[in-house]
Structure formats: C-alpha cells, structure tokens
Design a protein around this motif. Structure first.
Motif, mmCIF file in Angstrom:
data_model
loop_
_atom_site.group_PDB
_atom_site.id
_atom_site.type_symbol
_atom_site.label_atom_id
_atom_site.label_comp_id
_atom_site.label_asym_id
_atom_site.label_seq_id
_atom_site.Cartn_x
_atom_site.Cartn_y
_atom_site.Cartn_z
ATOM 1 N N ILE A 185 0.851 -1.184 0.000
ATOM 2 C CA ILE A 185 0.000 0.000 0.000
ATOM 3 C C ILE A 185 0.890 1.239 0.000
ATOM 4 C CG2 ILE A 185 -1.813 1.279 1.197
ATOM 5 C CD1 ILE A 185 -2.676 -1.351 2.483
ATOM 6 N N TYR A 186 0.562 2.175 -0.889
ATOM 7 C CA TYR A 186 1.353 3.394 -1.052
ATOM 8 C C TYR A 186 0.494 4.630 -0.827
ATOM 9 C CZ TYR A 186 4.820 0.424 -3.386
ATOM 10 O OH TYR A 186 5.734 -0.553 -3.688
ATOM 11 N N HIS A 187 1.122 5.632 -0.228
ATOM 12 C CA HIS A 187 0.545 6.965 -0.137
ATOM 13 C C HIS A 187 1.191 7.770 -1.252
ATOM 14 C CE1 HIS A 187 -0.437 10.645 2.660
ATOM 15 N NE2 HIS A 187 -0.830 10.831 1.413
ATOM 16 N N VAL A 188 0.367 8.294 -2.161
ATOM 17 C CA VAL A 188 0.866 8.960 -3.360
ATOM 18 C C VAL A 188 0.479 10.432 -3.343
ATOM 19 C CG1 VAL A 188 0.930 8.900 -5.880
ATOM 20 C CG2 VAL A 188 0.476 6.786 -4.593
ATOM 21 N N TRP A 189 1.445 11.306 -3.632
ATOM 22 C CA TRP A 189 1.186 12.728 -3.821
ATOM 23 C C TRP A 189 1.360 13.045 -5.308
ATOM 24 C CZ3 TRP A 189 3.226 10.655 0.480
ATOM 25 C CH2 TRP A 189 2.811 11.154 1.741
ATOM 26 N N LEU A 190 0.372 13.644 -5.935
ATOM 27 C CA LEU A 190 0.406 13.951 -7.362
ATOM 28 C C LEU A 190 0.584 15.451 -7.608
ATOM 29 C CD1 LEU A 190 -2.577 11.669 -8.456
ATOM 30 C CD2 LEU A 190 -0.129 11.138 -8.623
ATOM 31 N N ASN A 191 0.999 15.791 -8.820
ATOM 32 C CA ASN A 191 1.204 17.196 -9.168
ATOM 33 C C ASN A 191 -0.106 17.958 -9.353
ATOM 34 O OD1 ASN A 191 0.640 15.695 -11.528
ATOM 35 N ND2 ASN A 191 1.544 17.293 -12.825
ATOM 36 N N ARG A 192 -1.198 17.227 -9.505
ATOM 37 C CA ARG A 192 -2.509 17.860 -9.620
ATOM 38 C C ARG A 192 -3.577 16.866 -9.179
ATOM 39 N NH1 ARG A 192 -4.984 16.261 -14.559
ATOM 40 N NH2 ARG A 192 -3.549 15.092 -15.926
ATOM 41 N N SER A 247 0.865 7.149 -16.948
ATOM 42 C CA SER A 247 0.130 6.728 -18.143
ATOM 43 C C SER A 247 -1.165 7.512 -18.325
ATOM 44 C CB SER A 247 -0.181 5.229 -18.066
ATOM 45 O OG SER A 247 -1.157 4.961 -17.072
ATOM 46 N N LEU A 248 -1.637 8.123 -17.244
ATOM 47 C CA LEU A 248 -2.863 8.920 -17.300
ATOM 48 C C LEU A 248 -2.570 10.421 -17.264
ATOM 49 C CD1 LEU A 248 -5.155 6.836 -14.895
ATOM 50 C CD2 LEU A 248 -5.050 6.764 -17.395
ATOM 51 N N GLY A 249 -1.290 10.771 -17.385
ATOM 52 C CA GLY A 249 -0.929 12.179 -17.473
ATOM 53 C C GLY A 249 -0.605 12.853 -16.152
ATOM 54 N N TYR A 250 -0.390 12.093 -15.091
ATOM 55 C CA TYR A 250 -0.063 12.660 -13.791
ATOM 56 C C TYR A 250 1.412 12.427 -13.482
ATOM 57 C CZ TYR A 250 -5.141 12.597 -13.265
ATOM 58 O OH TYR A 250 -6.481 12.779 -13.456
ATOM 59 N N HIS A 251 1.960 13.292 -12.654
ATOM 60 C CA HIS A 251 3.336 13.131 -12.198
ATOM 61 C C HIS A 251 3.340 12.876 -10.697
ATOM 62 C CE1 HIS A 251 7.621 13.641 -11.649
ATOM 63 N NE2 HIS A 251 7.413 14.619 -10.794
ATOM 64 N N VAL A 252 4.024 11.815 -10.270
ATOM 65 C CA VAL A 252 4.112 11.492 -8.848
ATOM 66 C C VAL A 252 5.174 12.381 -8.204
ATOM 67 C CG1 VAL A 252 4.649 9.719 -7.145
ATOM 68 C CG2 VAL A 252 3.344 9.121 -9.191
#
Length: 290
Positions: A185-192, A247-252
């Motif tokens: 399980i990961y906690h992910v922060w995205l650029n948007r 792949s969906l256009g987001y940056h981690v």
C-alpha cells in the motif's frame, strides 16, 4: 483485498469508507529514541524448526550466507566442503551446529537469522553497494548487527517507507516472488488533483508496455485534497506506481510505501529502524497477510 469495514489489528490498517488509518498496535522491541545506534537489547530470532538439531549440509551453507542451496550442492559434489576435516561429497549429509564445517579450508558458521524493519528515507538507494557513492540503506543500518543482511525487494531512490532487511533467503524469496503476490500500500502525492474517472480506470485496469495492471483498492486520502491517493497493489514490477499514474498524465511528486506484507512503519521516523519480534516474523512465515 480489504473490504470496507474490514479491521486488521496486526501492524496493518483499518479502513472505514474512504478513511485509512495505519495503526501501531503491533508490539515491537525497537528503540525509537535511537536513530542509528546499535540496539543492544534486541535478540536475533530464528524461526527454523529444530534449530539445535542436525540439518542438511546445503541448508547450513545457505544459512551462513555463503551461497544458495543449489550452489551448495555443487560445492559439496566437487569436494570443496569438509565436515570435521573430512571432505563431504554425498547429497543429504546432515550436520550439527557444533560440527566444524569448512569451505575451501575456511571456517563456515551458520548465522542467526536477523529481521530488520527500516523506514527508508528519500535520496537513499536500495542496494548493498553503490558505485556512484550515494547513500544506501546499508549505510543506515551498518551498526545494527554483525550478520550480513540484505534488502527484501527494492524501493526507488526517491520512494520512502517500509523496507525489510534480512539474511533469511527463504523468507526473502517468499516475499518477493511474483507467484506470492504480496500486498503493498502506497501513499501517493500527485502534481494535480486526480478525478474520479481516472481513479475508476486504475481500479478497472490499464494497459502498460509490460502488460495490464490495476489497483486492488484506491481512494483519496481525504475528500478535500484530490492530489493525495492511497493505492493498494500486489504487483512488484519496477516503478509500477509511478508508471500507472504517468500513463494517465499525472506526475508522482512523492511516494511513500506504508504497508508491505503485513508490516507498517509503526512509529519509526525516516531513517530509523528496529528489529522485528518473534510474533512479527512468525506472521510473515505463516503468510497471514497476503
């Protein structure tokens, strides 16, 4: 996969609707006041049955960290291994821990098993040696024990969180082999902020260059911040979380592993470590957590 309202109380998580809580109810022997110092009160645990009785020679060699059991059989066959000064060439030969075992005339000792949990910090590589001279996880735990331990699996240099290190090759193989599909399980922060439609795509499955992948469970960390996601997967493919979102256009922007095969970070701060206790090691061996 955890279902809603499914409560786990062993170093796991509780999920209530979209609320995730990683608890710290599992008891530990770790000294949280010591960052990198040797934790003298910790004992090294063995989970081998009949550990004081005779064991197969190839297993003894493998337990010493010398080689795998398969390679040990080759060494035995070629007469490079001696038991109490006498060459051993028969497969299945059993030895006691009091026997004098040598390989190429050098003494071999079967190591105690060590299980160490590290909260890996950022800018730290998961390797035993780095030619570029970067900080490695081994640098962080170099005072932990005399035994030669190694990371179980890998975390990217900029990925933080739960990392197990051990000299138990059997357990390491069990936790990392694709067939066993251990939960992460990961906690992910995205650029948007990510919209609900893309979350649904990740849940149903997407196609990457190396095959299909899907999230076993995915939700917002909270309803007010759409840039933070909790995602559960069982795949161990390289950079898989980052690639899924890219792949969906987001940056981690930031990635933290908060759960691996039943283990959480407990109260460990970044860079801190502790030894697992008997109960935790037994849980891993019994595969209580998928």
């Amino acid at each position: 996969m955890l279902k809603k309202n499914d409560t786990r109380d062993h170093l796991g998580k509780e999920k209530y609707g979209n609320k995730w809580n990683y608890n710290n109810q599992g008891k530990s022997d770790c000294n949280l006041n010591s960052k990198y110092n040797f934790q003298k009160k910790i004992k090294y645990y063995k989970v081998e049955p009949n550990s004081n009785g005779p064991i197969r020679l190839n297993r003894y060699l493998a337990n010493s960290g010398l080689c795998s059991r398969r390679k040990a059989d080759k060494y035995i066959q070629t007469g490079l291994v001696k038991k109490n000064g006498i060459p051993v060439t028969e497969f299945g030969t059993r030895v006691n821990r009091t026997d004098n075992i040598t390989f190429c005339n050098s003494l071999v000792r079967s190591e105690h098993k060590v299980y160490l949990l590290l909260n890996k910090p950022k800018n730290c590589v998961t390797t035993t040696n780095d030619p570029q001279g970067r900080l490695t996880v081994m640098d962080l735990i170099k005072t932990a024990c005399k035994e030669q331990i190694f990371p179980v699996g890998r975390l990217d240099r900029n990925t933080t969180g739960v990392l197990l290190l051990t000299n138990d090759g059997k357990l390491s193989a069990k936790l990392t082999h694709p067939r066993h599909m251990k939960k992460k399980i990961y906690h992910v922060w995205l650029n948007r902020g990510i919209d609900a439609a893309d979350i649904k795509k990740l849940s149903k499955g997407i196609q990457l260059e190396d095959g299909g992948i899907w999230a076993d469970d995915i939700s917002y960390v909270n309803d007010k911040d759409k840039t933070q996601i909790n995602i559960e997967i069982h795949s161990g493919r390289n950079h898989i979380i980052r690639r899924m979102f890219e792949s969906l256009g987001y940056h981690v922007v930031k990635l933290d592993r908060v759960y691996f095969a039943g283990l959480t970070k407990k109260k460990l701060k970044k860079g801190q470590w502790c030894f697992l206790n008997d109960r935790e090691v037994s849980m891993l061996y019994m595969e209580k957590f998928s």
